[in-house]
Design a protein around this motif. Structure first.
Motif, mmCIF file in Angstrom:
data_model
loop_
_atom_site.group_PDB
_atom_site.id
_atom_site.type_symbol
_atom_site.label_atom_id
_atom_site.label_comp_id
_atom_site.label_asym_id
_atom_site.label_seq_id
_atom_site.Cartn_x
_atom_site.Cartn_y
_atom_site.Cartn_z
ATOM 1 N N GLY A 229 -9.613 0.622 5.104
ATOM 2 C CA GLY A 229 -8.849 -0.610 4.933
ATOM 3 C C GLY A 229 -7.994 -0.636 3.679
ATOM 4 N N ILE A 230 -7.732 0.534 3.115
ATOM 5 C CA ILE A 230 -6.871 0.602 1.930
ATOM 6 C C ILE A 230 -5.459 0.214 2.351
ATOM 7 C CG2 ILE A 230 -5.848 2.204 0.246
ATOM 8 C CD1 ILE A 230 -8.597 3.621 0.222
ATOM 9 N N ASP A 231 -4.800 -0.593 1.538
ATOM 10 C CA ASP A 231 -3.466 -1.079 1.881
ATOM 11 C C ASP A 231 -2.455 0.068 1.856
ATOM 12 O OD1 ASP A 231 -1.136 -2.449 2.357
ATOM 13 O OD2 ASP A 231 -1.155 -3.556 0.468
ATOM 14 N N LEU A 232 -2.034 0.476 3.044
ATOM 15 C CA LEU A 232 -1.012 1.510 3.186
ATOM 16 C C LEU A 232 0.223 0.918 3.858
ATOM 17 C CD1 LEU A 232 -3.196 4.552 4.377
ATOM 18 C CD2 LEU A 232 -2.496 3.970 2.050
ATOM 19 N N GLY A 233 0.419 -0.391 3.664
ATOM 20 C CA GLY A 233 1.507 -1.121 4.315
ATOM 21 C C GLY A 233 2.871 -0.478 4.232
ATOM 22 N N PRO A 234 3.284 0.067 3.069
ATOM 23 C CA PRO A 234 4.616 0.667 2.989
ATOM 24 C C PRO A 234 4.748 2.023 3.699
ATOM 25 C CG PRO A 234 3.806 0.068 0.800
ATOM 26 C CD PRO A 234 2.662 -0.086 1.758
ATOM 27 N N VAL A 235 3.626 2.577 4.214
ATOM 28 C CA VAL A 235 3.688 3.895 4.854
ATOM 29 C C VAL A 235 4.378 3.772 6.208
ATOM 30 C CG1 VAL A 235 2.365 5.830 5.796
ATOM 31 C CG2 VAL A 235 1.649 4.765 3.644
ATOM 32 N N ALA A 236 5.431 4.565 6.376
ATOM 33 C CA ALA A 236 6.187 4.573 7.634
ATOM 34 C C ALA A 236 5.824 5.757 8.510
ATOM 35 C CB ALA A 236 7.684 4.591 7.340
ATOM 36 N N GLY A 237 5.228 6.800 7.917
ATOM 37 C CA GLY A 237 4.882 7.970 8.698
ATOM 38 C C GLY A 237 4.034 8.951 7.929
ATOM 39 N N ALA A 238 3.362 9.834 8.686
ATOM 40 C CA ALA A 238 2.522 10.867 8.083
ATOM 41 C C ALA A 238 2.755 12.195 8.804
ATOM 42 C CB ALA A 238 1.050 10.484 8.157
#
Length: 187
Positions: A83-92
């Motif tokens: 549940g770590i906030d990775l909101g700005p992540v658009a892709g991996a």
């Protein structure tokens, strides 16, 4: 999306960044890329490494693209599950995820713990070799399915590391550029 439109966070695997490895070269070549540092590159800890990823994402000023190699792929999945906030992540862009549960898994991989098999809430691609000594192709496909990632067969490429001859890895950079094209640009 173009590399200049994103903060690219690079997550090396066990033993950390290697000067000859493609991801270290990418950090030097791509101006918006940086390696996410870890406290101990030889003893990966899911909670600590995931928290470090969360801290790096929180510092981002643009959409984030994650580039992970080896156990770094599992760091991404663990961060999502935790549940770590990775909101700005658009892709991996995930490369050569090992199987920590394999009978012959490296002790440090095994100590990392069971893989988090949670769907990733962003676009993802998992690049895996047919002859990776750290993960069978079947297990890599299972990770990709669980994470909702596109599976990319890298052929006979071993662990896609410098020991397997992947210093510059121009094909990987071209695939990365293709992956970025699938991610919408943020205006």
């Amino acid at each position: 999306m173009k590399t200049s439109q994103a903060d690219i966070l690079i997550l090396p695997g066990l033993k950390g960044p290697d000067d000859d490895l493609w991801l270290t070269r990418w950090e030097r070549k791509l101006p918006t890329a940086q390696i996410v540092g870890q406290p101990d590159w030889h003893a990966p800890n899911a909670s600590e490494w995931s928290a470090r990823l969360g801290g790096a994402v929180a510092q981002a000023t643009r959409p984030v693209i994650l580039v992970a190699h080896g156990i770094g792929c599992h760091v991404v999945a663990h961060a999502v599950k935790a549940g770590i906030d990775l909101g700005p992540v658009a892709g991996a862009y995930l490369v050569a995820a090992p199987d920590p549960q394999a009978a012959d898994a490296a002790p440090a991989h095994r100590a990392f713990g069971a893989p988090a098999l949670t769907p990733l809430p962003f676009a993802a691609a998992l690049i895996a070799a047919r002859n990776d000594p750290h993960c069978s192709p079947e297990r890599a496909r299972a990770f990709a399915r669980a994470w909702g990632a596109e599976f990319v067969d890298a052929g006979e490429s071993g662990a896609i590391d410098s020991a397997a001859g992947f210093g510059p890895w121009p094909e990987g950079l071209m695939r990365f550029a293709g992956f970025l094209k699938t991610i919408p640009s943020v205006q």
